[in-house]
Write a protein that holds these residues in place. Sequence first.
Motif, PDB file in Angstrom:
ATOM      1  N   ASN A   1       0.051  28.749  -6.220  1.00 58.37           N
ATOM      2  CA  ASN A   1      -0.561  27.837  -7.213  1.00 58.37           C
ATOM      3  C   ASN A   1      -1.970  27.993  -7.549  1.00 58.37           C
ATOM      4  O   ASN A   1      -2.747  27.405  -7.072  1.00 58.37           O
ATOM      5  CB  ASN A   1      -0.847  25.707  -7.433  1.00 58.37           C
ATOM      6  N   ARG A   2      -2.203  28.158  -9.257  1.00 56.36           N
ATOM      7  CA  ARG A   2      -3.662  29.027  -9.606  1.00 56.36           C
ATOM      8  C   ARG A   2      -4.128  28.037  -9.868  1.00 56.36           C
ATOM      9  O   ARG A   2      -6.112  28.075  -9.750  1.00 56.36           O
ATOM     10  CB  ARG A   2      -2.878  30.002 -10.993  1.00 56.36           C
ATOM     11  N   ASP A   3      -3.955  26.484 -10.748  1.00 56.97           N
ATOM     12  CA  ASP A   3      -4.883  25.325 -10.470  1.00 56.97           C
ATOM     13  C   ASP A   3      -5.759  25.406  -9.180  1.00 56.97           C
ATOM     14  O   ASP A   3      -7.024  24.860  -9.099  1.00 56.97           O
ATOM     15  CB  ASP A   3      -3.717  24.170 -11.158  1.00 56.97           C
ATOM     16  N   VAL A   4      -5.249  25.201  -8.144  1.00 59.58           N
ATOM     17  CA  VAL A   4      -5.420  24.660  -6.470  1.00 59.58           C
ATOM     18  C   VAL A   4      -6.293  25.808  -5.988  1.00 59.58           C
ATOM     19  O   VAL A   4      -7.407  25.678  -5.111  1.00 59.58           O
ATOM     20  CB  VAL A   4      -3.696  24.523  -5.490  1.00 59.58           C
ATOM     21  N   GLN A   5      -6.014  27.706  -6.446  1.00 56.64           N
ATOM     22  CA  GLN A   5      -6.168  28.441  -6.120  1.00 56.64           C
ATOM     23  C   GLN A   5      -8.246  28.628  -6.409  1.00 56.64           C
ATOM     24  O   GLN A   5      -9.253  28.842  -6.331  1.00 56.64           O
ATOM     25  CB  GLN A   5      -5.677  29.739  -6.247  1.00 56.64           C
ATOM     26  N   ASP A   6      -7.647  28.360  -8.061  1.00 56.34           N
ATOM     27  CA  ASP A   6      -9.338  28.134  -8.411  1.00 56.34           C
ATOM     28  C   ASP A   6      -9.811  26.468  -8.079  1.00 56.34           C
ATOM     29  O   ASP A   6     -11.142  27.113  -8.432  1.00 56.34           O
ATOM     30  CB  ASP A   6      -9.280  27.588 -10.075  1.00 56.34           C
ATOM     31  N   ILE A   7      -9.908  25.838  -7.810  1.00 58.54           N
ATOM     32  CA  ILE A   7     -10.798  24.934  -7.253  1.00 58.54           C
ATOM     33  C   ILE A   7     -11.657  24.846  -6.166  1.00 58.54           C
ATOM     34  O   ILE A   7     -12.681  24.637  -6.066  1.00 58.54           O
ATOM     35  CB  ILE A   7      -9.815  23.276  -7.595  1.00 58.54           C
ATOM     36  N   PHE A   8     -10.515  25.540  -5.409  1.00 55.12           N
ATOM     37  CA  PHE A   8     -11.000  26.226  -3.784  1.00 55.12           C
ATOM     38  C   PHE A   8     -12.243  27.371  -4.389  1.00 55.12           C
ATOM     39  O   PHE A   8     -13.592  27.191  -3.574  1.00 55.12           O
ATOM     40  CB  PHE A   8      -9.736  26.306  -2.632  1.00 55.12           C
ATOM     41  N   GLU A   9     -11.772  28.506  -4.887  1.00 50.59           N
ATOM     42  CA  GLU A   9     -12.481  29.331  -4.871  1.00 50.59           C
ATOM     43  C   GLU A   9     -14.429  28.964  -5.398  1.00 50.59           C
ATOM     44  O   GLU A   9     -14.690  29.440  -5.227  1.00 50.59           O
ATOM     45  CB  GLU A   9     -11.659  30.411  -5.830  1.00 50.59           C
ATOM     46  N   ALA A  10     -13.518  28.005  -7.055  1.00 46.81           N
ATOM     47  CA  ALA A  10     -14.129  27.543  -7.240  1.00 46.81           C
ATOM     48  C   ALA A  10     -15.884  26.713  -6.796  1.00 46.81           C
ATOM     49  O   ALA A  10     -16.973  27.160  -6.995  1.00 46.81           O
ATOM     50  CB  ALA A  10     -14.096  27.289  -8.489  1.00 46.81           C
ATOM     51  N   ALA A  11     -15.762  26.190  -5.925  1.00 44.55           N
ATOM     52  CA  ALA A  11     -16.719  25.384  -5.124  1.00 44.55           C
ATOM     53  C   ALA A  11     -16.932  25.981  -4.468  1.00 44.55           C
ATOM     54  O   ALA A  11     -18.190  25.581  -4.236  1.00 44.55           O
ATOM     55  CB  ALA A  11     -15.229  23.940  -4.271  1.00 44.55           C
ATOM     56  N   ARG A  12     -16.179  27.261  -3.703  1.00 44.26           N
ATOM     57  CA  ARG A  12     -17.236  27.455  -2.515  1.00 44.26           C
ATOM     58  C   ARG A  12     -18.058  28.240  -2.814  1.00 44.26           C
ATOM     59  O   ARG A  12     -19.329  28.400  -2.147  1.00 44.26           O
ATOM     60  CB  ARG A  12     -15.774  28.496  -1.867  1.00 44.26           C
ATOM     61  N   HIS A  13     -18.074  29.312  -4.481  1.00 46.11           N
ATOM     62  CA  HIS A  13     -18.978  29.836  -5.153  1.00 46.11           C
ATOM     63  C   HIS A  13     -19.985  29.479  -5.115  1.00 46.11           C
ATOM     64  O   HIS A  13     -21.439  28.839  -4.876  1.00 46.11           O
ATOM     65  CB  HIS A  13     -18.105  30.397  -6.170  1.00 46.11           C
ATOM     66  N   ILE A  14     -19.779  27.723  -5.651  1.00 49.49           N
ATOM     67  CA  ILE A  14     -20.867  27.268  -6.098  1.00 49.49           C
ATOM     68  C   ILE A  14     -21.324  26.519  -4.952  1.00 49.49           C
ATOM     69  O   ILE A  14     -22.563  25.766  -4.972  1.00 49.49           O
ATOM     70  CB  ILE A  14     -20.510  25.844  -6.892  1.00 49.49           C
ATOM     71  N   TYR A  15     -20.998  26.000  -3.971  1.00 51.93           N
ATOM     72  CA  TYR A  15     -21.550  25.814  -2.806  1.00 51.93           C
ATOM     73  C   TYR A  15     -22.597  26.256  -2.091  1.00 51.93           C
ATOM     74  O   TYR A  15     -23.795  26.081  -1.671  1.00 51.93           O
ATOM     75  CB  TYR A  15     -20.739  25.709  -1.602  1.00 51.93           C
ATOM     76  N   LYS A  16     -22.291  28.270  -2.618  1.00 47.25           N
ATOM     77  CA  LYS A  16     -23.117  29.047  -1.973  1.00 47.25           C
ATOM     78  C   LYS A  16     -24.463  29.123  -3.753  1.00 47.25           C
ATOM     79  O   LYS A  16     -25.419  30.394  -2.934  1.00 47.25           O
ATOM     80  CB  LYS A  16     -22.265  30.309  -1.425  1.00 47.25           C
ATOM     81  N   GLY A  17     -24.355  29.014  -4.251  1.00 45.45           N
ATOM     82  CA  GLY A  17     -24.919  28.923  -5.552  1.00 45.45           C
ATOM     83  C   GLY A  17     -24.741  30.446  -5.585  1.00 45.45           C
ATOM     84  O   GLY A  17     -25.456  30.764  -7.037  1.00 45.45           O
ATOM     85  N   GLU A  18     -23.355  31.237  -5.893  1.00 50.12           N
ATOM     86  CA  GLU A  18     -22.489  31.442  -6.550  1.00 50.12           C
ATOM     87  C   GLU A  18     -22.488  31.697  -7.974  1.00 50.12           C
ATOM     88  O   GLU A  18     -20.928  31.823  -8.240  1.00 50.12           O
ATOM     89  CB  GLU A  18     -21.814  32.365  -5.611  1.00 50.12           C
ATOM     90  N   PHE A  19     -23.019  31.522  -8.897  1.00 52.46           N
ATOM     91  CA  PHE A  19     -22.725  31.402  -9.823  1.00 52.46           C
ATOM     92  C   PHE A  19     -22.165  32.654 -10.574  1.00 52.46           C
ATOM     93  O   PHE A  19     -20.853  32.346 -11.975  1.00 52.46           O
ATOM     94  CB  PHE A  19     -24.138  30.378 -11.052  1.00 52.46           C
TER      95      PHE A  19
END
Length: 315
Positions: free
Chosen positions: A194-212
């Motif tokens: 599901n693209r929405d589910v993939q988007d939220i997890f992937e985006a959150a992981r990058h933001i956690y690491k400061g990978e904007f």
Amino acid sequence: MKKVTIKPDVIFKDFWRENDRFASLFNTVVFGGNEVIKPEELSELDTDVSNIVELGEYKETLTRARDIVKRAAYGVDFVIMGIENQTRVHYGMPLRVMLYDSLGYLKECREIVRKHQKAGDKATPDEFLSGLRKEDRLHPIISIVIYYNERPWDGPKSLKNLMVEMPPEISSVFSDYRMNLLEVGKSERYCFDNRDVQDIFEAARHIYKGEFAQVKEMFGERNISSDVGAMIGVMTDSNQIIEQAYKSEGGMNMCTALEKLKESGREEGRTEGRAEGKREMILAFLKAGADTRVIKEASGLSEKEIEKLREEMKE
């Protein structure tokens, strides 16, 4: 423009109520990517699992409500699945999940007993003890705890982790209870269909690491729905992203949202901003007279850091 006041738990629950997302989560995390749960066969259940626990003369009412609970048809029967949203480490989480699941089983058990009583079904002396008939069966309950935080989970993951050290002869017969834990910060091994589910997890992981930059590259000029944007906002503790999500018409652009974060200084100062917010929270606890242990559990700060703030207040 009114400030967004929607509570995080409401955003969490609203996101996972979508059957496609719910099914993708369980199929990927619990069933290894196999389509065991079909979205069209899901139906939402009452989240209230409150019940009366009786042991001889002892009787206690337990009031509990789960975050999201759904039932899925599975052959001629069904399976019950629940999601618990967790933004902080809960050091008693395996026990809490076990309690929720147990109350769910108790709830179904009592529904079966009431059905027999209403129908006037006769019972053998053995069946009379529980109210259940020999052929009665309960339905399995599967729970997932989703931990939304950049700090790694350092709490127990099973009931056994909560126990004192046991000698082998005790450990070998101890009945463990393991919880299904999904840490957002360590979710890169999952690929959700599901693209929405993939988007939220992937985006959150990058933001956690400061990978904007990676987040901007990931979304490009693609718009996402407001509930997806809001979900990313609460997962990353960014009220500004939440506000952008609900102000956007016709979809939210994550690149634009991140640019606005940059303009406000949140992108570069995210860590410092959260630390300042935490400091204000601790000062409020101190003013209210809370003891060090309570503040430590609520904030994650060390006793030394708390005492330093306590001394600052005296100056």
